[in-house]
Design a protein around this motif. Structure first.
Motif, short mmCIF file in Angstrom:
data_model
loop_
_atom_site.label_atom_id
_atom_site.label_comp_id
_atom_site.label_asym_id
_atom_site.label_seq_id
_atom_site.Cartn_x
_atom_site.Cartn_y
_atom_site.Cartn_z
N VAL A 1 0.74 -1.16 0.07
CA VAL A 1 0.04 0.04 -0.03
C VAL A 1 0.82 1.14 0.18
O VAL A 1 0.67 2.32 -0.83
N PRO A 2 1.89 1.48 0.93
CA PRO A 2 2.72 2.58 0.76
C PRO A 2 3.24 2.70 -0.27
O PRO A 2 3.94 3.80 -0.84
N ALA A 3 3.81 1.27 -0.81
CA ALA A 3 4.70 1.44 -1.90
C ALA A 3 3.98 2.03 -3.39
O ALA A 3 4.59 2.48 -4.08
N VAL A 4 2.85 1.82 -3.29
CA VAL A 4 2.03 2.41 -4.39
C VAL A 4 1.40 3.92 -4.08
O VAL A 4 1.67 4.84 -5.20
N TYR A 5 0.97 4.20 -2.97
CA TYR A 5 0.17 5.49 -2.79
C TYR A 5 1.15 6.51 -1.94
O TYR A 5 0.71 7.58 -1.83
N CYS A 6 2.39 6.33 -1.29
CA CYS A 6 3.09 7.17 -0.59
C CYS A 6 4.02 7.70 -1.45
O CYS A 6 4.45 7.00 -2.40
N ASP A 7 4.63 8.95 -1.24
CA ASP A 7 5.71 9.46 -2.08
C ASP A 7 7.18 9.06 -1.59
O ASP A 7 8.00 8.98 -2.55
N VAL A 8 7.33 8.80 -0.40
CA VAL A 8 8.42 8.05 0.24
C VAL A 8 8.34 6.85 0.93
O VAL A 8 7.43 7.02 1.85
N VAL A 9 9.00 5.83 0.92
CA VAL A 9 8.95 4.65 1.53
C VAL A 9 10.45 4.25 2.23
O VAL A 9 11.24 4.14 1.38
N PHE A 10 10.35 4.16 3.53
CA PHE A 10 11.62 3.74 3.98
C PHE A 10 11.49 2.12 4.52
O PHE A 10 10.69 1.88 5.28
#
Length: 262
Positions: free
Chosen positions: A212-221
């Motif tokens: 989900v964050p990999a698709v919808y976030c600007d930055v992923v740590f």
């Protein structure tokens, strides 16, 4: 995590999976006619659980999604109740009579991936065809969700069979953004021979939550292994496809935060 996030939250993978399936069905079969995108980012445990758990001390917020909600749960009394809900564990849930899901999903996930690896080895699937093989296994995993959305859209099984067939259904799975990330993460492990795959129960959390964050976030740590998994293919780097910056080194995170503050 509460201090870092200040209760900002991302919706559940299931909510976005249903939305992505609806969009794929609409593109191919013209239904459902109206698809409403879920609000990916929100605040508090109600958003985190897609309404499954709510802070009963706080009135339901009936403002439109587009309106400012920055004051939500910032009042001390609401913050304390929200924190209690987030910190509640199995013992607390049992005391108040909530049903407990005691299934060890991590171990089941490892067993499942081990069986997929055995099938890949038995069929001697070459490296270049690993992604289609993993997508095929993923179809079996999300088939119930696809059936739910097909039924909700008023599409008959006959129409699905005649219009899509087996190949078309697999193409739908491949087109779903979060499942594309999921399967890239899984493929990264299956690239190695079985004795060196070392699936761990904790991998289940990453494979479920990271898409989900990999698709919808600007930055992923995240971990280096997952960054490599999503940027491995020269012709289809998923960070570029979804315009998401993937980083794994603390120094990179500092650079991103400094750049965002300028």
């Amino acid at each position: 995590m509460i201090e870092l996030s200040d209760f900002d939250a991302i919706t559940t993978p299931r909510q976005l999976l249903y939305y992505e399936i609806d969009m794929a069905l609409q593109a191919r079969l013209g239904r459902p006619t109206n698809v409403t995108a879920p609000r990916v980012f929100g605040r508090g445990i109600a958003h985190l659980t897609a309404g499954g758990v709510r802070n009963s001390t706080r009135p339901t917020d009936e403002r439109a999604d587009s309106e400012d909600k920055t004051s939500d749960i910032r009042a001390p009394i609401h913050r304390q109740f929200e924190e209690l809900l987030l910190r509640a564990g199995p013992n607390t849930h049992a005391r108040v009579g909530l049903p407990l899901d005691l299934i060890n999903w991590g171990d089941l996930f490892v067993q499942h991936e081990a069986s997929v690896a055995e099938d890949i080895a038995r069929r001697k699937i070459p490296r270049a065809e690993l992604l289609p093989a993993v997508i095929h296994s993923d179809f079996n995993d999300i088939a119930p969700a696809i059936r739910d959305r097909v039924t909700a859209a008023g599409i008959s099984a006959t129409e699905v069979a005649e219009s899509l067939g087996g190949v078309g259904l697999l193409q739908i799975v491949e087109s779903l953004p979060t499942r594309r990330v999921t399967n890239a993460l899984r493929v990264s492990k299956h690239l190695h021979p079985r004795p060196h795959q070392k699936w761990k129960a904790n991998d289940f959390i990453d494979v479920v939550q990271l898409p989900v964050p990999a698709v919808y976030c600007d930055v992923v740590f995240t971990e280096q292994q997952w960054v490599r998994a999503l940027t491995r293919e020269k012709d289809d780097k998923l960070d570029e496809r979804f315009d998401t910056k993937l980083i794994f080194e603390p120094e990179q995170l500092v650079e991103v935060l400094v750049a965002a503050s300028l």
